[in-house]
Every structure is written in structure tokens, then in C-alpha cells.
Design a protein around this motif. Structure first.
Motif, PDB file in Angstrom:
ATOM      1  N   GLU A  10       0.859  -1.186   0.000  1.00 41.52           N
ATOM      2  CA  GLU A  10       0.000   0.000   0.000  1.00 41.52           C
ATOM      3  C   GLU A  10       0.893   1.234   0.000  1.00 41.52           C
ATOM      4  O   GLU A  10       1.911   1.270   0.688  1.00 41.52           O
ATOM      5  N   PRO A  11       0.529   2.265  -0.753  1.00 45.93           N
ATOM      6  CA  PRO A  11       1.333   3.482  -0.749  1.00 45.93           C
ATOM      7  C   PRO A  11       1.302   4.169   0.616  1.00 45.93           C
ATOM      8  O   PRO A  11       0.398   3.948   1.419  1.00 45.93           O
ATOM      9  N   VAL A  12       2.291   5.004   0.865  1.00 41.88           N
ATOM     10  CA  VAL A  12       2.424   5.707   2.143  1.00 41.88           C
ATOM     11  C   VAL A  12       2.220   7.206   1.938  1.00 41.88           C
ATOM     12  O   VAL A  12       2.259   7.710   0.829  1.00 41.88           O
ATOM     13  N   ASP A  13       2.006   7.901   3.053  1.00 41.77           N
ATOM     14  CA  ASP A  13       1.793   9.346   3.005  1.00 41.77           C
ATOM     15  C   ASP A  13       3.094  10.138   2.989  1.00 41.77           C
ATOM     16  O   ASP A  13       3.109  11.283   2.550  1.00 41.77           O
ATOM     17  N   ALA A  14       4.170   9.536   3.503  1.00 39.77           N
ATOM     18  CA  ALA A  14       5.426  10.282   3.594  1.00 39.77           C
ATOM     19  C   ALA A  14       6.633   9.341   3.497  1.00 39.77           C
ATOM     20  O   ALA A  14       6.571   8.192   3.923  1.00 39.77           O
ATOM     21  N   ILE A  15       7.684   9.873   2.932  1.00 46.83           N
ATOM     22  CA  ILE A  15       8.985   9.204   2.892  1.00 46.83           C
ATOM     23  C   ILE A  15      10.010  10.218   3.374  1.00 46.83           C
ATOM     24  O   ILE A  15      10.032  11.357   2.909  1.00 46.83           O
ATOM     25  N   VAL A  16      10.842   9.804   4.329  1.00 50.86           N
ATOM     26  CA  VAL A  16      11.956  10.625   4.799  1.00 50.86           C
ATOM     27  C   VAL A  16      13.207   9.800   4.575  1.00 50.86           C
ATOM     28  O   VAL A  16      13.310   8.671   5.046  1.00 50.86           O
ATOM     29  N   THR A  17      14.155  10.337   3.846  1.00 51.50           N
ATOM     30  CA  THR A  17      15.351   9.569   3.514  1.00 51.50           C
ATOM     31  C   THR A  17      16.561  10.487   3.377  1.00 51.50           C
ATOM     32  O   THR A  17      16.427  11.687   3.194  1.00 51.50           O
ATOM     33  N   SER A  18      17.704   9.889   3.499  1.00 57.63           N
ATOM     34  CA  SER A  18      18.966  10.558   3.210  1.00 57.63           C
ATOM     35  C   SER A  18      19.556   9.834   2.016  1.00 57.63           C
ATOM     36  O   SER A  18      19.988   8.688   2.144  1.00 57.63           O
ATOM     37  N   TRP A  85      15.726   5.793  -8.313  1.00 62.72           N
ATOM     38  CA  TRP A  85      15.221   5.665  -6.945  1.00 62.72           C
ATOM     39  C   TRP A  85      14.139   6.701  -6.657  1.00 62.72           C
ATOM     40  O   TRP A  85      13.183   6.419  -5.934  1.00 62.72           O
ATOM     41  N   LEU A  86      14.254   7.888  -7.242  1.00 62.36           N
ATOM     42  CA  LEU A  86      13.207   8.890  -7.028  1.00 62.36           C
ATOM     43  C   LEU A  86      11.884   8.451  -7.663  1.00 62.36           C
ATOM     44  O   LEU A  86      10.813   8.636  -7.073  1.00 62.36           O
ATOM     45  N   ALA A  87      11.938   7.847  -8.848  1.00 63.20           N
ATOM     46  CA  ALA A  87      10.718   7.345  -9.494  1.00 63.20           C
ATOM     47  C   ALA A  87      10.100   6.226  -8.656  1.00 63.20           C
ATOM     48  O   ALA A  87       8.873   6.173  -8.488  1.00 63.20           O
ATOM     49  N   ALA A  88      10.939   5.337  -8.123  1.00 61.69           N
ATOM     50  CA  ALA A  88      10.425   4.248  -7.282  1.00 61.69           C
ATOM     51  C   ALA A  88       9.801   4.797  -6.006  1.00 61.69           C
ATOM     52  O   ALA A  88       8.729   4.342  -5.588  1.00 61.69           O
ATOM     53  N   ALA A  89      10.455   5.773  -5.388  1.00 65.99           N
ATOM     54  CA  ALA A  89       9.894   6.379  -4.171  1.00 65.99           C
ATOM     55  C   ALA A  89       8.549   7.023  -4.493  1.00 65.99           C
ATOM     56  O   ALA A  89       7.571   6.842  -3.760  1.00 65.99           O
ATOM     57  N   HIS A  90       8.487   7.750  -5.591  1.00 65.53           N
ATOM     58  CA  HIS A  90       7.236   8.396  -6.005  1.00 65.53           C
ATOM     59  C   HIS A  90       6.128   7.368  -6.197  1.00 65.53           C
ATOM     60  O   HIS A  90       4.977   7.593  -5.813  1.00 65.53           O
ATOM     61  N   ALA A  99       7.690  13.676   0.167  1.00 64.63           N
ATOM     62  CA  ALA A  99       9.003  13.051   0.292  1.00 64.63           C
ATOM     63  C   ALA A  99       9.970  14.123   0.777  1.00 64.63           C
ATOM     64  O   ALA A  99      10.052  15.204   0.194  1.00 64.63           O
ATOM     65  N   SER A 100      10.651  13.857   1.870  1.00 66.71           N
ATOM     66  CA  SER A 100      11.655  14.782   2.405  1.00 66.71           C
ATOM     67  C   SER A 100      13.022  14.158   2.249  1.00 66.71           C
ATOM     68  O   SER A 100      13.244  13.022   2.683  1.00 66.71           O
ATOM     69  N   LEU A 101      13.922  14.895   1.642  1.00 62.06           N
ATOM     70  CA  LEU A 101      15.290  14.425   1.448  1.00 62.06           C
ATOM     71  C   LEU A 101      16.185  15.159   2.440  1.00 62.06           C
ATOM     72  O   LEU A 101      16.293  16.374   2.390  1.00 62.06           O
ATOM     73  N   MET A 102      16.806  14.399   3.310  1.00 58.48           N
ATOM     74  CA  MET A 102      17.725  14.972   4.294  1.00 58.48           C
ATOM     75  C   MET A 102      19.127  14.957   3.678  1.00 58.48           C
ATOM     76  O   MET A 102      19.665  13.889   3.410  1.00 58.48           O
ATOM     77  N   ILE A 103      19.656  16.129   3.441  1.00 57.60           N
ATOM     78  CA  ILE A 103      20.975  16.244   2.804  1.00 57.60           C
ATOM     79  C   ILE A 103      21.854  17.048   3.743  1.00 57.60           C
ATOM     80  O   ILE A 103      21.569  18.211   4.037  1.00 57.60           O
TER      81      ILE A 103
END
Length: 108
Positions: A10-18, A85-90, A99-103
Motif C-alpha cells: 500500500e502506498p504511504v503518506d510520507a517518505i523521509v530519507t537521506s 530511486w526517485l521514481a520508485a519512491a514516487h 518526500a523529504s530528502l535529508m541532505i
């Protein structure tokens, strides 16, 4: 797990990743070293590949590609890996999800 192959039930509401930084590490080797120091376990490179968990040849941003083949080939590979990876995350996000990218120390 390779995010490029991850398909959630099932899709999710948020992704947080580095995201992997370009040319800094060979992450699989670093994870193995960290696990040994911290008392955990990490599959060897050959075990990981056999189980389909990770493929060091397809490891995003791997430093060894830069060292072996030079910057131009590395930069082209890294660009393609980011797009994958961005397409897969989307694809794993709900419509309107975030989607939040921690850089480094920031949030982009």
C-alpha cells in the motif's frame, strides 16, 4: 533492500530519507564495517547479491565506480540512479504524499 525494487503493498503518506551521496562511500562495505563495530550483523557482499538484497555493481553513488571509470561515467551513472530511486519512491507515495530528502544538516 534496494529502493529501486521496493514495491509496497500500500502506498504511504510520507517518505523521509537521506539519499546516497555521490562518490563518498561504497555503502555496502561501510554498512558491514559499522555492523561489526556495533555488534550487529550484515550480510557479506556475496551473500547480499545471492539473496537479491543488494548488488554492489548497482550500488547508488558507489565511490569505486568513480575511481575505476572516471568522473564523466560516474556522473552519468549517478544521474540515472537518482532518477531510478526517485521514481520508485514516487510510486510508493499516496497522491499528495510528501518526500523529504535529508541532505547534510538540511532539508530540501
Amino acid at each position: 533492500c534496494d529502493i529501486r525494487k521496493l514495491r509496497l503493498s500500500e502506498p504511504v503518506d510520507a517518505i523521509v530519507t537521506s539519499p546516497p551521496y555521490p562518490g563518498v562511500y561504497d555503502y555496502l562495505a561501510v554498512a558491514g564495517s559499522a555492523s561489526a563495530v556495533l555488534g550487529g550483523s550484515s550480510p557479506s557482499t556475496s551473500d547480499a547479491v545471492q539473496e537479491g538484497a543488494s548488488d554492489p555493481v548497482r550500488e547508488i553513488g558507489r565511490r569505486s565506480l568513480w575511481l575505476q571509470r572516471g568522473f564523466e561515467e560516474f556522473a552519468a551513472a549517478w544521474q540515472g540512479e537518482q532518477e531510478e530511486w526517485l521514481a520508485a519512491a514516487h510510486g510508493n507515495l499516496n497522491e499528495g504524499g510528501t518526500a523529504s530528502l535529508m541532505i547534510g544538516d538540511g532539508d530540501v
